[in-house]
Write a protein that holds these residues in place. Structure first.
Motif, PDB file in Angstrom:
ATOM      1  N   VAL A  63       0.843  -1.196   0.000  1.00 15.11           N
ATOM      2  CA  VAL A  63       0.000   0.000   0.000  1.00 15.11           C
ATOM      3  C   VAL A  63       0.878   1.245   0.000  1.00 15.11           C
ATOM      4  CG1 VAL A  63      -1.695   1.317   1.310  1.00 15.11           C
ATOM      5  CG2 VAL A  63      -1.882  -1.175   1.187  1.00 15.11           C
ATOM      6  N   SER A  64       0.571   2.175  -0.893  1.00 17.35           N
ATOM      7  CA  SER A  64       1.222   3.484  -0.919  1.00 17.35           C
ATOM      8  C   SER A  64       0.142   4.526  -1.138  1.00 17.35           C
ATOM      9  CB  SER A  64       2.277   3.559  -2.028  1.00 17.35           C
ATOM     10  OG  SER A  64       3.279   2.585  -1.843  1.00 17.35           O
ATOM     11  N   GLY A  65      -0.251   5.201  -0.063  1.00 10.97           N
ATOM     12  CA  GLY A  65      -1.357   6.146  -0.165  1.00 10.97           C
ATOM     13  C   GLY A  65      -2.627   5.416  -0.547  1.00 10.97           C
ATOM     14  N   GLY A  66      -3.271   5.849  -1.624  1.00 12.81           N
ATOM     15  CA  GLY A  66      -4.487   5.190  -2.092  1.00 12.81           C
ATOM     16  C   GLY A  66      -4.241   4.153  -3.158  1.00 12.81           C
ATOM     17  N   GLN A  67      -2.981   3.763  -3.351  1.00 15.40           N
ATOM     18  CA  GLN A  67      -2.615   2.815  -4.401  1.00 15.40           C
ATOM     19  C   GLN A  67      -2.223   1.479  -3.782  1.00 15.40           C
ATOM     20  OE1 GLN A  67      -0.011   4.230  -7.677  1.00 15.40           O
ATOM     21  NE2 GLN A  67       1.327   2.525  -7.176  1.00 15.40           N
ATOM     22  N   VAL A  68      -2.650   0.385  -4.436  1.00 15.54           N
ATOM     23  CA  VAL A  68      -2.318  -0.963  -3.988  1.00 15.54           C
ATOM     24  C   VAL A  68      -1.562  -1.663  -5.112  1.00 15.54           C
ATOM     25  CG1 VAL A  68      -3.227  -3.174  -3.206  1.00 15.54           C
ATOM     26  CG2 VAL A  68      -4.356  -1.063  -2.521  1.00 15.54           C
ATOM     27  N   ALA A  69      -0.378  -2.209  -4.797  1.00 10.32           N
ATOM     28  CA  ALA A  69       0.404  -2.955  -5.774  1.00 10.32           C
ATOM     29  C   ALA A  69       0.354  -4.434  -5.426  1.00 10.32           C
ATOM     30  CB  ALA A  69       1.856  -2.472  -5.792  1.00 10.32           C
ATOM     31  N   LEU A  70       0.154  -5.289  -6.431  1.00  6.52           N
ATOM     32  CA  LEU A  70       0.079  -6.729  -6.224  1.00  6.52           C
ATOM     33  C   LEU A  70       0.507  -7.436  -7.496  1.00  6.52           C
ATOM     34  CD1 LEU A  70      -3.657  -7.799  -6.417  1.00  6.52           C
ATOM     35  CD2 LEU A  70      -2.972  -5.434  -6.569  1.00  6.52           C
ATOM     36  N   ALA A  71       0.670  -8.763  -7.405  1.00 10.15           N
ATOM     37  CA  ALA A  71       1.153  -9.513  -8.559  1.00 10.15           C
ATOM     38  C   ALA A  71       0.701 -10.955  -8.451  1.00 10.15           C
ATOM     39  CB  ALA A  71       2.681  -9.447  -8.643  1.00 10.15           C
ATOM     40  N   SER A  72       0.551 -11.612  -9.594  1.00 13.60           N
ATOM     41  CA  SER A  72       0.165 -13.019  -9.640  1.00 13.60           C
ATOM     42  C   SER A  72       1.393 -13.883  -9.883  1.00 13.60           C
ATOM     43  CB  SER A  72      -0.885 -13.246 -10.727  1.00 13.60           C
ATOM     44  OG  SER A  72      -0.404 -12.821 -11.990  1.00 13.60           O
ATOM     45  N   SER A  73       1.216 -15.195  -9.731  1.00 10.44           N
ATOM     46  CA  SER A  73       2.349 -16.117  -9.843  1.00 10.44           C
ATOM     47  C   SER A  73       3.019 -16.070 -11.208  1.00 10.44           C
ATOM     48  CB  SER A  73       1.878 -17.544  -9.565  1.00 10.44           C
ATOM     49  OG  SER A  73       1.437 -17.678  -8.238  1.00 10.44           O
ATOM     50  N   ASP A  74       2.235 -15.784 -12.258  1.00 11.23           N
ATOM     51  CA  ASP A  74       2.796 -15.819 -13.609  1.00 11.23           C
ATOM     52  C   ASP A  74       3.642 -14.603 -13.955  1.00 11.23           C
ATOM     53  OD1 ASP A  74       0.938 -13.802 -13.985  1.00 11.23           O
ATOM     54  OD2 ASP A  74      -0.251 -14.879 -15.479  1.00 11.23           O
ATOM     55  N   GLY A  75       3.771 -13.656 -13.006  1.00 13.26           N
ATOM     56  CA  GLY A  75       4.610 -12.489 -13.243  1.00 13.26           C
ATOM     57  C   GLY A  75       3.861 -11.229 -13.612  1.00 13.26           C
ATOM     58  N   THR A  76       2.537 -11.269 -13.632  1.00 15.47           N
ATOM     59  CA  THR A  76       1.751 -10.062 -13.886  1.00 15.47           C
ATOM     60  C   THR A  76       1.793  -9.166 -12.652  1.00 15.47           C
ATOM     61  OG1 THR A  76       0.259 -11.235 -15.378  1.00 15.47           O
ATOM     62  CG2 THR A  76      -0.527  -9.147 -14.464  1.00 15.47           C
ATOM     63  N   VAL A  77       2.177  -7.924 -12.842  1.00 13.06           N
ATOM     64  CA  VAL A  77       2.280  -6.952 -11.758  1.00 13.06           C
ATOM     65  C   VAL A  77       1.344  -5.796 -12.090  1.00 13.06           C
ATOM     66  CG1 VAL A  77       3.852  -5.530 -10.397  1.00 13.06           C
ATOM     67  CG2 VAL A  77       4.703  -7.583 -11.543  1.00 13.06           C
ATOM     68  N   LEU A  78       0.559  -5.356 -11.108  1.00 16.41           N
ATOM     69  CA  LEU A  78      -0.360  -4.253 -11.395  1.00 16.41           C
ATOM     70  C   LEU A  78      -0.568  -3.395 -10.173  1.00 16.41           C
ATOM     71  CD1 LEU A  78      -4.042  -5.485 -11.472  1.00 16.41           C
ATOM     72  CD2 LEU A  78      -2.186  -7.022 -10.932  1.00 16.41           C
ATOM     73  N   ALA A  79      -1.048  -2.199 -10.419  1.00 16.82           N
ATOM     74  CA  ALA A  79      -1.398  -1.248  -9.372  1.00 16.82           C
ATOM     75  C   ALA A  79      -2.859  -0.879  -9.542  1.00 16.82           C
ATOM     76  CB  ALA A  79      -0.515  -0.004  -9.449  1.00 16.82           C
ATOM     77  N   LEU A  80      -3.580  -0.835  -8.411  1.00 17.57           N
ATOM     78  CA  LEU A  80      -4.999  -0.512  -8.410  1.00 17.57           C
ATOM     79  C   LEU A  80      -5.258   0.709  -7.547  1.00 17.57           C
ATOM     80  CD1 LEU A  80      -6.492  -4.083  -7.754  1.00 17.57           C
ATOM     81  CD2 LEU A  80      -6.203  -2.965  -9.972  1.00 17.57           C
ATOM     82  N   ASP A  81      -6.301   1.448  -7.910  1.00 17.00           N
ATOM     83  CA  ASP A  81      -6.823   2.491  -7.041  1.00 17.00           C
ATOM     84  C   ASP A  81      -7.664   1.805  -5.969  1.00 17.00           C
ATOM     85  OD1 ASP A  81      -7.636   5.506  -6.617  1.00 17.00           O
ATOM     86  OD2 ASP A  81      -9.496   4.341  -6.577  1.00 17.00           O
ATOM     87  N   ALA A  82      -7.303   1.971  -4.706  1.00 18.35           N
ATOM     88  CA  ALA A  82      -7.940   1.218  -3.634  1.00 18.35           C
ATOM     89  C   ALA A  82      -9.410   1.568  -3.466  1.00 18.35           C
ATOM     90  CB  ALA A  82      -7.201   1.444  -2.319  1.00 18.35           C
ATOM     91  N   ARG A  83      -9.797   2.791  -3.698  1.00 19.32           N
ATOM     92  CA  ARG A  83     -11.188   3.180  -3.454  1.00 19.32           C
ATOM     93  C   ARG A  83     -12.132   2.622  -4.512  1.00 19.32           C
ATOM     94  NH1 ARG A  83     -13.674   6.785  -0.181  1.00 19.32           N
ATOM     95  NH2 ARG A  83     -11.656   7.531   0.591  1.00 19.32           N
ATOM     96  N   SER A  84     -11.681   2.576  -5.768  1.00 13.70           N
ATOM     97  CA  SER A  84     -12.572   2.161  -6.856  1.00 13.70           C
ATOM     98  C   SER A  84     -12.241   0.798  -7.440  1.00 13.70           C
ATOM     99  CB  SER A  84     -12.527   3.199  -7.981  1.00 13.70           C
ATOM    100  OG  SER A  84     -11.233   3.224  -8.578  1.00 13.70           O
ATOM    101  N   GLY A  85     -11.026   0.294  -7.188  1.00 15.81           N
ATOM    102  CA  GLY A  85     -10.581  -0.939  -7.824  1.00 15.81           C
ATOM    103  C   GLY A  85     -10.102  -0.730  -9.253  1.00 15.81           C
ATOM    104  N   ARG A  86     -10.059   0.512  -9.721  1.00 16.08           N
ATOM    105  CA  ARG A  86      -9.638   0.805 -11.086  1.00 16.08           C
ATOM    106  C   ARG A  86      -8.167   0.483 -11.287  1.00 16.08           C
ATOM    107  NH1 ARG A  86      -7.382   5.426 -13.298  1.00 16.08           N
ATOM    108  NH2 ARG A  86      -7.638   6.475 -11.257  1.00 16.08           N
ATOM    109  N   GLU A  87      -7.851  -0.155 -12.408  1.00 12.11           N
ATOM    110  CA  GLU A  87      -6.469  -0.495 -12.709  1.00 12.11           C
ATOM    111  C   GLU A  87      -5.709   0.753 -13.140  1.00 12.11           C
ATOM    112  OE1 GLU A  87      -4.418  -3.151 -16.103  1.00 12.11           O
ATOM    113  OE2 GLU A  87      -5.782  -4.276 -14.789  1.00 12.11           O
ATOM    114  N   LEU A  88      -4.574   1.015 -12.483  1.00 13.33           N
ATOM    115  CA  LEU A  88      -3.749   2.169 -12.799  1.00 13.33           C
ATOM    116  C   LEU A  88      -2.680   1.826 -13.819  1.00 13.33           C
ATOM    117  CD1 LEU A  88      -3.341   3.579  -9.172  1.00 13.33           C
ATOM    118  CD2 LEU A  88      -4.981   4.289 -10.925  1.00 13.33           C
TER     119      LEU A  88
END
Length: 376
Positions: A63-88
């Protein structure tokens, strides 16, 4: 520095740890008690959900401010807006992962099965750096650097812009290591890492040791019995850092001086979380325990969630929040462990400790479900 190689004893221990984490599957596995009706004493609604790939490695949701960073086993890395779930943004490490995600809100870093650290900015790959040892703990990104805790007890600092190696601190390796995320964080201007059963404070500029505080000591007559390792997550309040030693105990350290405040025996393999009054954590059998932060004495023990394979907890407001192997997120009272409410996800195990960002609770499941929950 020699690469980490796995011998038969090490692989046997990894199998033992996996068995512990999956509840020692078999006909003798205890059955959890029925949860009964949902008490519904808290209003919690699902605000959004999205999907990533399967998560079969020890994910650390950052978590960094309102942003959430996560990744899946296959190597996909993404950041989401925590309030809306929108992909950044979204990117790929082009390899399967063993650890991630570390992020300061600008740079995100993961570790691959090929022992590479891969860094991204806004979805663009910045660099990748090959290390000699496997990495099982999410990189720690701070101060324009990426700090990496290797499975061989090596701490490496990389330049955040280029990936250039800045320094390496090597401690004597153990005969066996635990295939589980360890401890790495910053307290003030000190980098704090877990090395075997000790919290160690390092100078982040050059890797020199400032202090060394024992949380648990090896015991037993063979390598398996003598295994001592600190596991994430930790509970930090100011200079107080409380952490768990795998199946051995837990303790709190004053990270400003490097002194141990207290240690207590405890049989658990998941990390802890807490507030200024309590430290919370599950035991191996699913008992949820609250220890007083001041002296380590038990404040309460709840057996309502026994045998449900709980995640590390999140202390939030008047609740302690844990996920379980059936995809349920439990909210219990921080005062006595009594149930407050529970919410469901997709039926697969919650695989990372819950986090909160921008007043939204975020949980991730093994099947790749990402769920945002908000108070009603």
């Amino acid at each position: 520095m020699k690469p980490v190689t796995w011998n038969r004893r090490q692989l046997a221990l990894l199998g033992l740890a996996a068995a512990l984490l999956t509840g020692c599957a078999g006909s003798g596995k205890p059955k959890p008690a029925d949860l009964g009706p949902n008490p519904g004493l808290l209003g919690v609604r699902q605000a959004w959900s999205t999907k990533i790939g399967e998560v079969a490695y020890p994910l650390d949701v950052q978590v960094s401010g309102g942003q959430v960073a996560l990744a899946s086993s296959d190597g996909t890395v993404l950041a989401l807006d925590a309030r809306s779930g929108r992909e950044l943004w979204r990117a790929s490490a082009k390899a399967k992962l063993t650890a991630g995600v570390g992020s300061d809100g600008k740079t995100a870093a993961v570790a691959t099965q090929g022992n590479e650290i891969v860094a991204f900015e806004a979805g663009r790959e910045l660099w990748r750096q090959k290390l000699s040892a496997q990495v099982l703990t999410a990189p720690f990104v701070a101060g324009g650097r990426v700090f990496v805790l290797g499975a061989d007890r090596t701490v490496t600092a990389l330049d955040g812009a280029s990936g250039r190696r800045l320094w390496t601190q090597q401690r004597p390796g153990e005969a066996l290591v635990l295939r589980q995320p360890g401890v790495i964080l910053a307290v003030g201007d000190t980098l704090v890492v877990g090395l075997s059963g000790r919290l160690v404070g390092l100078n982040p500029l050059n890797g020199t040791i400032r202090w060394d505080a024992p949380v648990a000591t090896p015991r037993g007559t063979n390598d398996v019995e003598r295994l001592v390792d600190l596991v994430g997550r930790v509970s930090r309040v100011g200079d107080s850092v409380c952490t768990r030693a795998f199946q051995a105990g837990l303790g709190c350290v004053d990270a400003s001086r490097g002194t141990v405040a207290w240690t207590k025996p405890s049989s658990g393999y998941q990390g802890v979380h807490g507030d200024d009054r309590f430290v919370f954590g599950p035991e191996s059998d699913g008992k949820l325990v609250a220890w007083r932060r001041s002296d380590g004495e038990r404040a309460w023990v709840s057996e309502r969630l026994r045998y449900r394979q709980l995640t590390a907890p999140l202390a939030l407001g008047r609740s302690v929040i844990v996920g379980d192997e059936s995809g349920i997120v439990h909210f219990v009272s921080r005062e006595d462990g009594s149930p407050l409410t529970r919410v469901t996800t997709d039926g697969s195990a919650i695989v990372a400790a819950p986090v909160v960002a921008d007043d939204t609770l975020v949980v991730v499941t093994r099947n790749g479900g990402v769920f945002g929950f908000a108070p009603e």
